[in-house]
Motif scaffolding. Structure first.
Motif, short mmCIF file in Angstrom:
data_model
loop_
_atom_site.label_atom_id
_atom_site.label_comp_id
_atom_site.label_asym_id
_atom_site.label_seq_id
_atom_site.Cartn_x
_atom_site.Cartn_y
_atom_site.Cartn_z
N VAL A 195 31.93 58.10 95.42
CA VAL A 195 33.07 58.98 95.17
C VAL A 195 33.95 58.99 96.42
O VAL A 195 33.45 59.10 97.54
CB VAL A 195 32.62 60.41 94.83
CG1 VAL A 195 33.82 61.30 94.53
CG2 VAL A 195 31.67 60.39 93.64
N TYR A 196 35.26 58.91 96.22
CA TYR A 196 36.21 58.88 97.33
C TYR A 196 37.32 59.89 97.09
O TYR A 196 37.76 60.09 95.95
CB TYR A 196 36.81 57.48 97.48
CG TYR A 196 35.78 56.41 97.74
CD1 TYR A 196 35.40 56.08 99.04
CD2 TYR A 196 35.14 55.77 96.68
CE1 TYR A 196 34.44 55.12 99.28
CE2 TYR A 196 34.16 54.81 96.91
CZ TYR A 196 33.82 54.49 98.22
OH TYR A 196 32.85 53.54 98.45
N LEU A 197 37.74 60.54 98.17
CA LEU A 197 38.85 61.48 98.09
C LEU A 197 40.16 60.71 98.15
O LEU A 197 40.43 59.97 99.10
CB LEU A 197 38.78 62.48 99.25
CG LEU A 197 39.86 63.57 99.27
CD1 LEU A 197 39.79 64.45 98.04
CD2 LEU A 197 39.72 64.43 100.54
N SER A 198 40.98 60.85 97.12
CA SER A 198 42.25 60.14 97.02
C SER A 198 43.33 61.13 96.61
O SER A 198 43.37 61.58 95.47
CB SER A 198 42.15 59.00 96.00
OG SER A 198 43.38 58.36 95.83
N ARG A 199 44.20 61.46 97.53
CA ARG A 199 45.21 62.49 97.28
C ARG A 199 46.26 62.02 96.27
O ARG A 199 46.49 60.84 96.09
CB ARG A 199 45.92 62.85 98.59
CG ARG A 199 44.97 63.23 99.72
CD ARG A 199 44.66 64.67 99.71
NE ARG A 199 43.79 65.06 100.83
CZ ARG A 199 43.39 66.29 101.03
NH1 ARG A 199 43.77 67.25 100.22
NH2 ARG A 199 42.59 66.59 102.04
N ASN A 200 46.92 63.00 95.66
CA ASN A 200 48.00 62.70 94.73
C ASN A 200 49.17 62.02 95.43
O ASN A 200 49.32 62.12 96.66
CB ASN A 200 48.50 63.99 94.06
CG ASN A 200 47.67 64.36 92.85
OD1 ASN A 200 47.12 63.51 92.18
ND2 ASN A 200 47.58 65.65 92.56
N ALA A 201 50.01 61.37 94.64
CA ALA A 201 51.20 60.71 95.16
C ALA A 201 52.44 61.35 94.56
O ALA A 201 52.37 62.06 93.56
CB ALA A 201 51.16 59.22 94.82
N VAL A 202 53.57 61.11 95.20
CA VAL A 202 54.84 61.65 94.71
C VAL A 202 55.91 60.57 94.83
O VAL A 202 55.86 59.72 95.74
CB VAL A 202 55.25 62.91 95.52
CG1 VAL A 202 55.48 62.56 96.98
CG2 VAL A 202 56.48 63.57 94.93
N ASP A 203 56.84 60.57 93.90
CA ASP A 203 57.96 59.62 93.93
C ASP A 203 59.01 60.16 94.90
O ASP A 203 59.95 60.86 94.53
CB ASP A 203 58.55 59.48 92.52
CG ASP A 203 59.59 58.37 92.43
OD1 ASP A 203 60.08 57.93 93.49
OD2 ASP A 203 59.92 57.95 91.31
N VAL A 204 58.83 59.82 96.18
CA VAL A 204 59.70 60.36 97.23
C VAL A 204 61.15 59.94 97.02
O VAL A 204 62.07 60.74 97.20
CB VAL A 204 59.20 59.92 98.62
CG1 VAL A 204 60.16 60.39 99.71
CG2 VAL A 204 57.80 60.47 98.88
N ASP A 205 61.35 58.68 96.63
CA ASP A 205 62.73 58.19 96.45
C ASP A 205 63.48 59.03 95.43
O ASP A 205 64.67 59.33 95.60
CB ASP A 205 62.71 56.73 96.01
CG ASP A 205 62.23 55.79 97.10
OD1 ASP A 205 62.27 56.20 98.28
OD2 ASP A 205 61.81 54.67 96.79
N PHE A 206 62.78 59.43 94.36
CA PHE A 206 63.43 60.21 93.31
C PHE A 206 63.68 61.65 93.75
O PHE A 206 64.80 62.15 93.73
CB PHE A 206 62.58 60.19 92.04
CG PHE A 206 63.06 61.13 90.97
CD1 PHE A 206 64.24 60.88 90.29
CD2 PHE A 206 62.33 62.26 90.64
CE1 PHE A 206 64.69 61.74 89.30
CE2 PHE A 206 62.77 63.13 89.65
CZ PHE A 206 63.96 62.87 88.98
#
Length: 378
Positions: A195-206
Protein backbone atom coordinates in the motif's frame (compact mmCIF):
# COMPACT_ATOMS: atom_id res chain seq x y z
CA UNK A 1 8.96 -6.99 -15.65
CA UNK A 2 10.97 -4.96 -18.15
CA UNK A 3 10.68 -1.26 -17.19
CA UNK A 4 11.59 -0.29 -20.77
CA UNK A 5 8.43 -1.86 -22.18
CA UNK A 6 5.64 0.55 -23.14
CA UNK A 7 2.62 0.61 -20.82
CA UNK A 8 -1.07 0.29 -21.53
CA UNK A 9 -3.18 1.49 -18.58
CA UNK A 10 -6.87 0.55 -18.59
CA UNK A 11 -8.98 2.63 -16.19
CA UNK A 12 -12.51 1.43 -15.39
CA UNK A 13 -15.05 4.11 -14.50
CA UNK A 14 -18.69 3.77 -13.33
CA UNK A 15 -20.10 6.59 -15.49
CA UNK A 16 -19.52 8.60 -18.64
CA UNK A 17 -16.16 10.34 -18.86
CA UNK A 18 -17.58 13.77 -19.68
CA UNK A 19 -20.39 13.74 -17.09
CA UNK A 20 -20.32 16.35 -14.27
CA UNK A 21 -20.25 13.56 -11.66
CA UNK A 22 -16.86 12.41 -12.99
CA UNK A 23 -15.28 15.87 -13.11
CA UNK A 24 -13.67 15.48 -9.69
CA UNK A 25 -11.82 12.35 -10.86
CA UNK A 26 -10.62 13.66 -14.21
CA UNK A 27 -7.60 15.47 -12.76
CA UNK A 28 -6.25 12.25 -11.22
CA UNK A 29 -6.84 10.37 -14.46
CA UNK A 30 -5.13 13.15 -16.39
CA UNK A 31 -2.14 12.83 -14.06
CA UNK A 32 -1.83 9.16 -14.99
CA UNK A 33 -1.94 10.04 -18.70
CA UNK A 34 0.74 12.68 -18.12
CA UNK A 35 2.91 10.16 -16.26
CA UNK A 36 2.66 7.73 -19.17
CA UNK A 37 3.70 10.46 -21.58
CA UNK A 38 4.85 9.15 -24.94
CA UNK A 39 5.76 5.77 -23.42
CA UNK A 40 2.24 4.52 -22.95
CA UNK A 41 -1.47 4.72 -23.70
CA UNK A 42 -4.38 5.08 -21.30
CA UNK A 43 -7.78 3.61 -22.16
CA UNK A 44 -10.75 4.81 -20.10
CA UNK A 45 -13.50 2.17 -20.11
CA UNK A 46 -17.02 3.52 -19.64
CA UNK A 47 -20.08 1.40 -18.81
CA UNK A 48 -21.68 -0.21 -21.84
CA UNK A 49 -24.41 1.73 -23.64
CA UNK A 50 -27.34 0.55 -25.72
CA UNK A 51 -26.21 0.92 -29.32
CA UNK A 52 -29.32 2.82 -30.41
CA UNK A 53 -28.75 5.36 -27.63
CA UNK A 54 -25.24 5.97 -28.91
CA UNK A 55 -26.51 6.43 -32.44
CA UNK A 56 -29.25 8.76 -31.25
CA UNK A 57 -26.76 10.92 -29.37
CA UNK A 58 -24.66 11.12 -32.53
CA UNK A 59 -21.58 9.76 -30.84
CA UNK A 60 -21.16 6.59 -32.87
CA UNK A 61 -17.41 7.20 -33.02
CA UNK A 62 -17.14 7.47 -29.24
CA UNK A 63 -15.84 3.92 -28.76
CA UNK A 64 -12.28 4.65 -29.83
CA UNK A 65 -12.17 8.43 -30.06
CA UNK A 66 -9.76 10.82 -28.41
CA UNK A 67 -11.20 12.79 -25.52
CA UNK A 68 -12.21 16.42 -25.68
CA UNK A 69 -8.73 17.55 -24.62
CA UNK A 70 -7.33 15.55 -27.56
CA UNK A 71 -4.57 13.83 -25.63
CA UNK A 72 -2.74 11.61 -28.04
CA UNK A 73 -2.27 8.92 -25.38
CA UNK A 74 -5.79 8.81 -23.88
CA UNK A 75 -8.68 6.95 -25.48
CA UNK A 76 -12.28 6.47 -24.40
CA UNK A 77 -13.83 3.04 -24.93
CA UNK A 78 -17.57 2.42 -24.61
CA UNK A 79 -18.76 -1.18 -25.07
CA UNK A 80 -21.99 -1.47 -27.04
CA UNK A 81 -24.95 -3.19 -25.40
CA UNK A 82 -27.53 -5.15 -27.36
CA UNK A 83 -30.18 -4.49 -24.74
CA UNK A 84 -31.64 -1.28 -23.28
CA UNK A 85 -31.16 -0.83 -19.54
CA UNK A 86 -34.74 -1.84 -18.62
CA UNK A 87 -34.08 -5.38 -19.91
CA UNK A 88 -30.93 -5.83 -17.83
CA UNK A 89 -32.85 -6.67 -14.66
CA UNK A 90 -32.48 -10.27 -15.73
CA UNK A 91 -29.30 -11.88 -14.39
CA UNK A 92 -28.93 -13.95 -17.57
CA UNK A 93 -29.13 -10.90 -19.81
CA UNK A 94 -26.66 -9.01 -17.60
CA UNK A 95 -24.27 -11.94 -17.84
CA UNK A 96 -24.64 -12.09 -21.64
CA UNK A 97 -24.21 -8.34 -21.88
CA UNK A 98 -20.99 -8.42 -19.86
CA UNK A 99 -19.70 -11.34 -21.94
CA UNK A 100 -20.17 -9.25 -25.09
CA UNK A 101 -18.55 -6.21 -23.44
CA UNK A 102 -15.49 -8.31 -22.53
CA UNK A 103 -15.21 -9.55 -26.11
CA UNK A 104 -15.32 -5.99 -27.45
CA UNK A 105 -12.76 -4.63 -24.99
CA UNK A 106 -10.31 -7.50 -25.42
CA UNK A 107 -10.56 -7.24 -29.20
CA UNK A 108 -9.76 -3.54 -29.02
CA UNK A 109 -6.90 -3.95 -26.54
CA UNK A 110 -5.33 -6.71 -28.62
CA UNK A 111 -5.08 -4.28 -31.53
CA UNK A 112 -3.11 -1.71 -29.55
CA UNK A 113 -1.36 -3.78 -26.88
CA UNK A 114 1.61 -5.08 -28.88
CA UNK A 115 4.29 -5.93 -26.27
CA UNK A 116 3.01 -3.40 -23.69
CA UNK A 117 2.72 -4.05 -19.98
CA UNK A 118 -1.04 -3.96 -19.35
CA UNK A 119 -2.17 -2.30 -16.11
CA UNK A 120 -5.78 -2.52 -14.93
CA UNK A 121 -6.60 0.49 -12.74
CA UNK A 122 -9.63 0.54 -10.43
CA UNK A 123 -10.90 3.24 -8.10
CA UNK A 124 -14.46 2.04 -7.49
CA UNK A 125 -15.16 -1.37 -5.88
CA UNK A 126 -18.26 -2.00 -8.01
CA UNK A 127 -16.02 -2.21 -11.11
CA UNK A 128 -14.31 -5.34 -9.72
CA UNK A 129 -16.19 -7.45 -12.28
CA UNK A 130 -13.49 -6.36 -14.76
CA UNK A 131 -10.62 -7.68 -12.61
CA UNK A 132 -8.77 -10.42 -14.48
CA UNK A 133 -10.89 -10.07 -17.62
CA UNK A 134 -8.22 -8.55 -19.90
CA UNK A 135 -5.20 -10.65 -18.89
CA UNK A 136 -3.53 -7.70 -17.17
CA UNK A 137 0.06 -7.85 -15.91
CA UNK A 138 -0.61 -5.55 -12.94
CA UNK A 139 -3.82 -4.71 -11.08
CA UNK A 140 -3.96 -1.46 -9.09
CA UNK A 141 -6.68 -0.28 -6.70
CA UNK A 142 -6.70 3.48 -6.06
CA UNK A 143 -8.62 3.91 -2.81
CA UNK A 144 -9.73 7.54 -2.60
CA UNK A 145 -12.75 7.22 -0.28
CA UNK A 146 -14.07 5.13 2.56
CA UNK A 147 -16.66 3.70 0.20
CA UNK A 148 -18.50 1.59 2.75
CA UNK A 149 -18.99 4.61 5.04
CA UNK A 150 -20.14 6.74 2.11
CA UNK A 151 -22.69 4.25 0.83
CA UNK A 152 -24.16 3.35 4.20
CA UNK A 153 -24.70 7.06 4.87
CA UNK A 154 -26.40 7.57 1.52
CA UNK A 155 -28.12 4.24 0.88
CA UNK A 156 -28.23 2.02 3.96
CA UNK A 157 -26.68 -1.08 5.52
CA UNK A 158 -27.48 -3.44 2.62
CA UNK A 159 -25.44 -1.39 0.17
CA UNK A 160 -22.56 -1.29 2.65
CA UNK A 161 -22.48 -5.09 2.82
CA UNK A 162 -22.55 -5.39 -0.98
CA UNK A 163 -19.86 -2.78 -1.56
CA UNK A 164 -17.75 -4.10 1.31
CA UNK A 165 -17.69 -7.52 -0.33
CA UNK A 166 -16.71 -6.01 -3.67
CA UNK A 167 -13.93 -3.96 -2.09
CA UNK A 168 -12.57 -7.00 -0.24
CA UNK A 169 -12.50 -8.90 -3.53
CA UNK A 170 -10.69 -6.02 -5.23
CA UNK A 171 -8.16 -5.78 -2.40
CA UNK A 172 -7.46 -9.52 -2.62
CA UNK A 173 -6.82 -9.29 -6.38
CA UNK A 174 -4.75 -6.08 -6.33
CA UNK A 175 -0.99 -6.12 -6.77
CA UNK A 176 -0.70 -2.58 -5.41
CA UNK A 177 -3.03 -0.19 -3.56
CA UNK A 178 -2.73 3.59 -3.62
CA UNK A 179 -4.51 5.43 -0.79
CA UNK A 180 -5.16 9.16 -1.06
CA UNK A 181 -5.26 10.07 2.65
CA UNK A 182 -3.22 8.97 5.69
CA UNK A 183 -6.26 7.41 7.39
CA UNK A 184 -7.10 5.42 4.25
CA UNK A 185 -3.45 4.40 4.05
CA UNK A 186 -3.62 3.05 7.61
CA UNK A 187 -6.88 1.23 6.88
CA UNK A 188 -5.62 -0.39 3.67
CA UNK A 189 -2.24 -1.28 5.22
CA UNK A 190 -4.05 -3.58 7.63
CA UNK A 191 -5.51 -5.47 4.66
CA UNK A 192 -2.70 -5.53 2.08
CA UNK A 193 1.10 -5.61 2.13
CA UNK A 194 1.77 -3.27 -0.84
CA UNK A 195 0.00 0.00 0.00
CA UNK A 196 1.31 3.44 -0.94
CA UNK A 197 0.17 6.94 -0.01
CA UNK A 198 -0.65 8.85 -3.19
CA UNK A 199 -2.15 12.32 -2.80
CA UNK A 200 -4.91 13.71 -4.99
CA UNK A 201 -4.11 15.80 -8.05
CA UNK A 202 -5.61 19.03 -9.36
CA UNK A 203 -5.81 20.56 -12.83
CA UNK A 204 -3.70 23.61 -11.98
CA UNK A 205 -3.81 25.02 -15.52
CA UNK A 206 -7.61 25.12 -15.42
CA UNK A 207 -8.27 26.36 -11.88
CA UNK A 208 -5.43 28.88 -11.83
CA UNK A 209 -7.16 30.90 -14.55
CA UNK A 210 -9.18 32.39 -11.66
CA UNK A 211 -6.02 34.41 -10.89
CA UNK A 212 -5.58 35.84 -14.37
CA UNK A 213 -6.52 39.40 -15.23
CA UNK A 214 -8.15 38.35 -18.51
CA UNK A 215 -10.58 35.97 -16.76
CA UNK A 216 -13.95 37.71 -16.71
CA UNK A 217 -16.38 37.64 -13.79
CA UNK A 218 -20.07 37.34 -14.80
CA UNK A 219 -21.72 40.77 -14.86
CA UNK A 220 -24.45 39.83 -12.39
CA UNK A 221 -21.86 39.13 -9.68
CA UNK A 222 -20.83 42.78 -9.50
CA UNK A 223 -23.97 43.52 -7.47
CA UNK A 224 -23.33 40.84 -4.83
CA UNK A 225 -22.79 41.91 -1.24
CA UNK A 226 -19.17 41.50 -0.19
CA UNK A 227 -17.44 39.50 1.04
CA UNK A 228 -18.37 36.51 -1.11
CA UNK A 229 -17.93 33.15 0.62
CA UNK A 230 -17.67 30.30 -1.90
CA UNK A 231 -18.23 26.55 -1.82
CA UNK A 232 -17.50 24.21 -4.74
CA UNK A 233 -18.66 20.60 -4.61
CA UNK A 234 -21.49 18.12 -4.25
CA UNK A 235 -24.46 18.97 -2.07
CA UNK A 236 -25.44 16.00 0.06
CA UNK A 237 -25.75 15.08 3.72
CA UNK A 238 -22.01 15.50 4.25
CA UNK A 239 -22.53 19.24 3.66
CA UNK A 240 -23.12 20.63 7.16
CA UNK A 241 -26.41 22.40 6.58
CA UNK A 242 -26.89 23.40 10.23
CA UNK A 243 -23.54 25.19 10.18
CA UNK A 244 -24.34 26.91 6.89
CA UNK A 245 -27.77 28.04 8.07
CA UNK A 246 -26.24 29.62 11.16
CA UNK A 247 -23.55 31.38 9.14
CA UNK A 248 -25.91 32.69 6.47
CA UNK A 249 -28.42 33.98 9.01
CA UNK A 250 -25.78 35.53 11.25
CA UNK A 251 -24.02 37.27 8.37
CA UNK A 252 -26.76 38.68 6.20
CA UNK A 253 -24.26 41.15 4.77
CA UNK A 254 -22.15 38.30 3.32
CA UNK A 255 -22.96 36.45 0.10
CA UNK A 256 -22.71 32.66 0.11
CA UNK A 257 -22.00 31.33 -3.40
CA UNK A 258 -22.75 27.60 -3.65
CA UNK A 259 -21.62 25.84 -6.83
CA UNK A 260 -22.22 22.12 -7.30
CA UNK A 261 -24.65 19.33 -8.15
CA UNK A 262 -27.55 18.44 -5.86
CA UNK A 263 -26.94 14.68 -5.94
CA UNK A 264 -28.76 13.55 -2.79
CA UNK A 265 -32.57 13.91 -3.20
CA UNK A 266 -33.31 13.35 0.49
CA UNK A 267 -30.88 16.14 1.40
CA UNK A 268 -32.09 18.51 -1.33
CA UNK A 269 -35.69 18.10 -0.13
CA UNK A 270 -34.87 18.56 3.56
CA UNK A 271 -36.32 21.54 5.43
CA UNK A 272 -32.88 22.79 6.42
CA UNK A 273 -31.55 22.86 2.87
CA UNK A 274 -34.72 24.42 1.45
CA UNK A 275 -34.55 27.10 4.16
CA UNK A 276 -30.88 27.74 3.38
CA UNK A 277 -31.50 28.07 -0.37
CA UNK A 278 -34.36 30.52 0.27
CA UNK A 279 -32.15 33.08 2.03
CA UNK A 280 -31.55 36.24 0.00
CA UNK A 281 -27.78 36.14 0.56
CA UNK A 282 -27.40 32.57 -0.76
CA UNK A 283 -26.72 32.17 -4.49
CA UNK A 284 -26.83 28.68 -5.97
CA UNK A 285 -25.31 27.67 -9.32
CA UNK A 286 -25.36 24.13 -10.75
CA UNK A 287 -22.01 22.64 -11.71
CA UNK A 288 -20.83 24.49 -14.83
CA UNK A 289 -17.37 23.14 -15.62
CA UNK A 290 -15.84 25.75 -17.87
CA UNK A 291 -17.07 28.74 -15.87
CA UNK A 292 -15.87 27.74 -12.39
CA UNK A 293 -12.75 30.00 -12.46
CA UNK A 294 -14.91 32.92 -13.63
CA UNK A 295 -17.26 32.59 -10.67
CA UNK A 296 -14.54 31.99 -8.11
CA UNK A 297 -12.44 34.91 -9.24
CA UNK A 298 -15.01 37.02 -7.36
CA UNK A 299 -14.86 34.85 -4.20
CA UNK A 300 -13.06 36.22 -1.15
CA UNK A 301 -12.92 33.07 1.02
CA UNK A 302 -13.54 29.43 0.11
CA UNK A 303 -15.04 27.04 2.63
CA UNK A 304 -15.16 23.30 3.30
CA UNK A 305 -18.18 22.92 5.62
CA UNK A 306 -18.38 19.13 5.84
CA UNK A 307 -20.06 17.38 8.74
CA UNK A 308 -17.26 15.62 10.63
CA UNK A 309 -19.68 13.28 12.42
CA UNK A 310 -19.50 11.00 9.36
CA UNK A 311 -16.71 8.42 9.02
CA UNK A 312 -16.66 9.17 5.30
CA UNK A 313 -15.54 12.73 6.04
CA UNK A 314 -12.84 11.57 8.46
CA UNK A 315 -11.30 9.32 5.80
CA UNK A 316 -11.76 11.77 2.94
CA UNK A 317 -9.09 13.66 1.01
CA UNK A 318 -11.19 16.52 -0.43
CA UNK A 319 -9.85 17.51 -3.81
CA UNK A 320 -11.56 20.88 -3.53
CA UNK A 321 -8.89 21.98 -1.04
CA UNK A 322 -6.33 21.78 -3.85
CA UNK A 323 -8.75 23.37 -6.30
CA UNK A 324 -9.21 26.31 -3.95
CA UNK A 325 -5.44 26.61 -3.55
CA UNK A 326 -4.93 26.54 -7.32
CA UNK A 327 -7.36 29.46 -7.58
CA UNK A 328 -5.33 31.33 -4.95
CA UNK A 329 -8.13 31.43 -2.40
CA UNK A 330 -7.85 31.27 1.41
CA UNK A 331 -9.75 28.35 2.93
CA UNK A 332 -11.72 27.79 6.13
CA UNK A 333 -12.67 24.18 6.90
CA UNK A 334 -14.35 22.11 9.54
CA UNK A 335 -11.99 19.80 11.43
CA UNK A 336 -11.27 17.33 8.60
CA UNK A 337 -8.09 15.32 9.36
CA UNK A 338 -6.78 15.70 5.80
CA UNK A 339 -7.04 19.49 5.97
CA UNK A 340 -4.99 19.60 9.18
CA UNK A 341 -2.00 18.57 7.08
CA UNK A 342 -2.10 21.88 5.20
CA UNK A 343 -1.92 24.56 7.90
CA UNK A 344 -0.43 27.05 5.44
CA UNK A 345 -3.56 26.75 3.29
CA UNK A 346 -6.38 26.07 5.72
CA UNK A 347 -7.90 27.57 8.84
CA UNK A 348 -9.55 24.81 10.88
CA UNK A 349 -12.72 25.45 12.88
CA UNK A 350 -14.31 22.99 15.33
CA UNK A 351 -17.49 24.98 16.13
CA UNK A 352 -19.82 27.35 14.25
CA UNK A 353 -18.46 30.24 16.31
CA UNK A 354 -14.90 29.33 15.35
CA UNK A 355 -15.90 28.96 11.70
CA UNK A 356 -17.35 32.46 11.64
CA UNK A 357 -14.32 33.84 13.47
CA UNK A 358 -11.86 32.13 11.12
CA UNK A 359 -13.60 33.61 8.07
CA UNK A 360 -13.30 37.07 9.63
CA UNK A 361 -9.65 36.39 10.45
CA UNK A 362 -8.85 35.30 6.89
CA UNK A 363 -10.61 38.34 5.44
CA UNK A 364 -8.50 40.60 7.64
CA UNK A 365 -5.21 38.80 6.95
CA UNK A 366 -5.41 38.03 3.22
CA UNK A 367 -2.00 38.85 1.77
CA UNK A 368 0.36 38.17 -1.17
CA UNK A 369 2.29 35.78 1.11
CA UNK A 370 -0.75 33.50 1.38
CA UNK A 371 -1.12 33.51 -2.39
CA UNK A 372 2.50 32.41 -2.70
CA UNK A 373 1.91 29.52 -0.28
CA UNK A 374 -1.08 28.40 -2.37
CA UNK A 375 1.12 28.34 -5.46
CA UNK A 376 3.76 26.27 -3.65
CA UNK A 377 1.25 23.60 -2.60
CA UNK A 378 -0.25 23.15 -6.07
Amino acid sequence: MNSEKPMLAVVYIPGQWDSPSFKHRQASTDSLANALGDKGIMVVVEPDQFFLNIWYRKVKNRRHKLTQKERANRLIFTPLSLFPAKFLRSARLRSLNFFLAKKQLNSFLNKIRSNSTLISWFYRPEMVKWAGQVDEDILIYECYDSHDSNLIALSGQGIKELLGGQENELISKADFIFATSPLLFEKMSRLHNAVYLSRNAVDVDFFSTARKAETLVPDWMSSLRRPVIGYLGSLNRFFDIELMLLLAKEHGDWTFLIVGPENDPSFSSSAGYINFRSLSNVKYIPWLDDEIPNYFKAVDVCILPWNTNYDFVRFSSPNKLLQYAAMGKPVVSTDIPYCREYPALTEIAATPEEFSGKIKKVLAEESPEKLERSEEHT
